[in-house]
Design a protein around this motif. Structure first.
Motif, PDB file in Angstrom:
ATOM      1  N   VAL A   1       0.860  -1.188   0.000  1.00  0.00           N
ATOM      2  CA  VAL A   1       0.000   0.000   0.000  1.00  0.00           C
ATOM      3  C   VAL A   1       0.895   1.237   0.000  1.00  0.00           C
ATOM      4  CG1 VAL A   1      -1.673   1.337   1.353  1.00  0.00           C
ATOM      5  CG2 VAL A   1      -1.920  -1.148   1.166  1.00  0.00           C
ATOM      6  N   CYS A   2       0.637   2.133  -0.942  1.00  0.00           N
ATOM      7  CA  CYS A   2       1.447   3.352  -1.043  1.00  0.00           C
ATOM      8  C   CYS A   2       0.573   4.540  -0.647  1.00  0.00           C
ATOM      9  CB  CYS A   2       1.949   3.541  -2.462  1.00  0.00           C
ATOM     10  SG  CYS A   2       2.870   2.104  -3.060  1.00  0.00           S
ATOM     11  N   GLU A   3       1.095   5.381   0.239  1.00  0.00           N
ATOM     12  CA  GLU A   3       0.266   6.484   0.744  1.00  0.00           C
ATOM     13  C   GLU A   3       0.922   7.829   0.453  1.00  0.00           C
ATOM     14  OE1 GLU A   3      -1.643   5.622   4.374  1.00  0.00           O
ATOM     15  OE2 GLU A   3      -2.166   7.696   4.814  1.00  0.00           O
ATOM     16  N   ILE A   4       0.152   8.676  -0.199  1.00  0.00           N
ATOM     17  CA  ILE A   4       0.628  10.036  -0.524  1.00  0.00           C
ATOM     18  C   ILE A   4       0.064  10.974   0.537  1.00  0.00           C
ATOM     19  CG2 ILE A   4       0.589  11.897  -2.217  1.00  0.00           C
ATOM     20  CD1 ILE A   4       0.037   9.739  -4.365  1.00  0.00           C
ATOM     21  N   ILE A   5       0.932  11.624   1.281  1.00  0.00           N
ATOM     22  CA  ILE A   5       0.447  12.483   2.364  1.00  0.00           C
ATOM     23  C   ILE A   5       0.403  13.950   1.936  1.00  0.00           C
ATOM     24  CG2 ILE A   5       1.278  10.879   4.135  1.00  0.00           C
ATOM     25  CD1 ILE A   5       3.471  12.961   4.731  1.00  0.00           C
ATOM     26  N   GLY A   6      -0.369  14.729   2.667  1.00  0.00           N
ATOM     27  CA  GLY A   6      -0.633  16.120   2.317  1.00  0.00           C
ATOM     28  C   GLY A   6       0.558  16.995   1.972  1.00  0.00           C
ATOM     29  N   PRO A   7       1.611  17.018   2.837  1.00  0.00           N
ATOM     30  CA  PRO A   7       2.696  17.967   2.570  1.00  0.00           C
ATOM     31  C   PRO A   7       3.431  17.714   1.251  1.00  0.00           C
ATOM     32  CG  PRO A   7       2.820  17.120   4.804  1.00  0.00           C
ATOM     33  CD  PRO A   7       1.788  16.310   4.101  1.00  0.00           C
ATOM     34  N   ILE A   8       3.345  16.476   0.717  1.00  0.00           N
ATOM     35  CA  ILE A   8       4.038  16.164  -0.536  1.00  0.00           C
ATOM     36  C   ILE A   8       3.008  16.138  -1.656  1.00  0.00           C
ATOM     37  CG2 ILE A   8       5.479  14.486  -1.730  1.00  0.00           C
ATOM     38  CD1 ILE A   8       6.411  13.558   1.041  1.00  0.00           C
TER      39      ILE A   8
END
Lengths: 243, 192
Positions: A195-202
């Motif tokens: 599972v790959c998670e893209i977080i807000g700051p990036i």
């Protein structure tokens, strides 16, 4: 009249009782509260409750980090740009923007959104196969990332990894609103996956489902009861190999 | 007790200036100095370990970004605490983190008293766990003020700076927080 005076004294004392119980009121205030306490059973009862509350509060356990988070923070900083920290203003709750600034922000957001939509349409029309979803990798040292296959993720101890596979699912995480996608070896087989998670700051655009991508980021295990899977979290960059 | 007194001989001003000059190792030293205290504060504010780790990362990213503008008008500790509190508020607003209800963990009085008497050290840990869970049952802003005062030992003035409110508001929140904590734990006071 007497009742009114007593209530005012209660009010005065009760507002200061926690501070008094902490021993942090000036002597004169302490004297005034103590004089009142002699005559007021209700305030004495409240003081006892506060002292008991303080006794409990002093037993609150200090929680420690289960694992060092420096690797993740370092990766976030690297993704944020390899530079000395920019003079970013930290916004606090009490800070208020002037009205014109709000209006300007809305206008700027609208213009940016229009440009984004326009860019997306143009990209689709010209069928440009751009290899990256953003330019973040430009500020990362790729030699820091260790290639790990999806099936070997469980054996990897490297904090910074690059995993290659097919995007099988893209959605918004119900828990925290982050963008997540699944990476698999074979689009027809759901296992193994990461599972790959893209977080807000990036700021990264999610890759299209079915595309083959290389995902750069920090590897970690999500041990929540209904998860228990390996993740690349946060994703620091995505390289599209094949659309 | 002031948190400024808790520094362990490290020249904080020099560390900040080094970070401002681009020295990442200096920032790591700051992280190592504050990670546990900030994590503890975040944990009690959001009530979830995994979420607290995520928030911690964002807090230190923001601290790194913001250090260039740090003007030594407050202590580094209260400045980072302030970033943490604001980030927790953002996260709580955004995700509405929930914790497991106190009653679900604590069970009934009979269940707690049952079983063989555990050794004293274990019992102390158990007691602390019960208090920790009781604290999580309070509203986030009440938990925060208890942690800042009784776990981290900040003064009223420092708490007021961190929470961006008056010392009077801090006292009033502590009043409410302590009374609610006492009320929740009153049935167990002999055990604690």
């Amino acid at each position: 009249m007497k009742l009114f005076k007593v209530n005012l004294r209660c009010l005065y004392s009760r507002r200061r009782l926690a501070v008094y119980a902490d021993g942090e009121v000036p002597r004169r205030t302490a004297d005034r509260i103590e004089n009142h306490l002699v005559d007021c059973g209700e305030c004495r009862a409240i003081l006892l409750r506060l002292r008991e509350g303080q006794r409990f509060a002093s037993q609150v356990p200090r929680r420690s980090l289960a694992s060092d988070q420096w690797a993740e923070i370092e990766a976030l900083i690297a993704a944020d740009g390899k530079r000395s920290p920019a003079p970013t203003r930290v916004h606090f709750a009490g800070w208020r923007r002037p009205a014109w600034a709000s209006l300007a922000t809305v206008l700027l957001a609208l213009v940016s959104l229009s440009l984004l939509i326009l860019t997306a349409i143009l990209n689709r029309q010209s069928h440009i196969d751009y290899s990256r979803t953003s330019g973040v990798t430009g500020s990362l040292d790729l030699s820091d990332f260790h290639a790990v296959s999806i099936s070997d993720m469980a054996q990897s101890t490297e904090p910074h990894v690059v995993a290659e596979g097919y995007v099988s699912d893209v959605r918004i995480d119900n828990e925290d609103g982050d963008l997540i996608f699944k990476l698999v070896d074979d689009v027809k087989r759901p296992q193994p996956f990461v599972v790959c998670e893209i977080i807000g700051p990036i700021k990264l655009a999610p890759p299209p489902v079915g595309s083959r991508v290389r995902v750069y980021g920090v590897s970690r295990y999500d041990g929540k009861q209904d998860h228990q899977w390996y993740e690349v979290h946060p994703v620091l960059d995505i390289e599209v190999v094949r659309r | 007790m002031s948190i400024g007194n808790q520094q362990s001989g490290i020249d904080e001003r020099a560390l900040i200036q080094a970070v401002q000059a681009g020295d990442k190792a200096a920032f790591k030293a700051i992280y190592e100095q504050y990670q546990d205290r900030i994590y503890n504060l975040i944990y009690y504010a959001v009530g979830d370990r995994a979420a607290a780790q995520d928030v911690l990362q964002i807090v230190f990213l923001k601290a790194y970004r913001g250090l260039a503008g740090f003007r030594f008008e407050s202590s580094l500790a209260t400045w980072i605490y302030r970033i943490a509190i604001n980030e927790c508020q953002n996260q709580n607003r955004k995700h509405g983190y929930e914790h497991v209800p106190f009653e679900a963990i604590l069970g009934t009085g009979e269940e707690i008293d049952a079983g063989a008497p555990p050794d004293e050290l274990h019992l102390t840990d158990e007691r602390r766990e019960i208090v920790g869970e009781a604290l999580l049952a309070l509203a986030p802003h009440l938990r925060t003020v208890i942690v800042l005062r009784y776990v981290d030992g900040l003064s009223y003035k420092e708490i007021a700076y961190v929470l961006e409110c008056s010392a009077g508001t801090v006292a009033s929140r502590l009043n409410r927080a302590l009374c609610q904590l006492e009320e929740r734990l009153r049935p167990l006071r002999r055990l604690l």
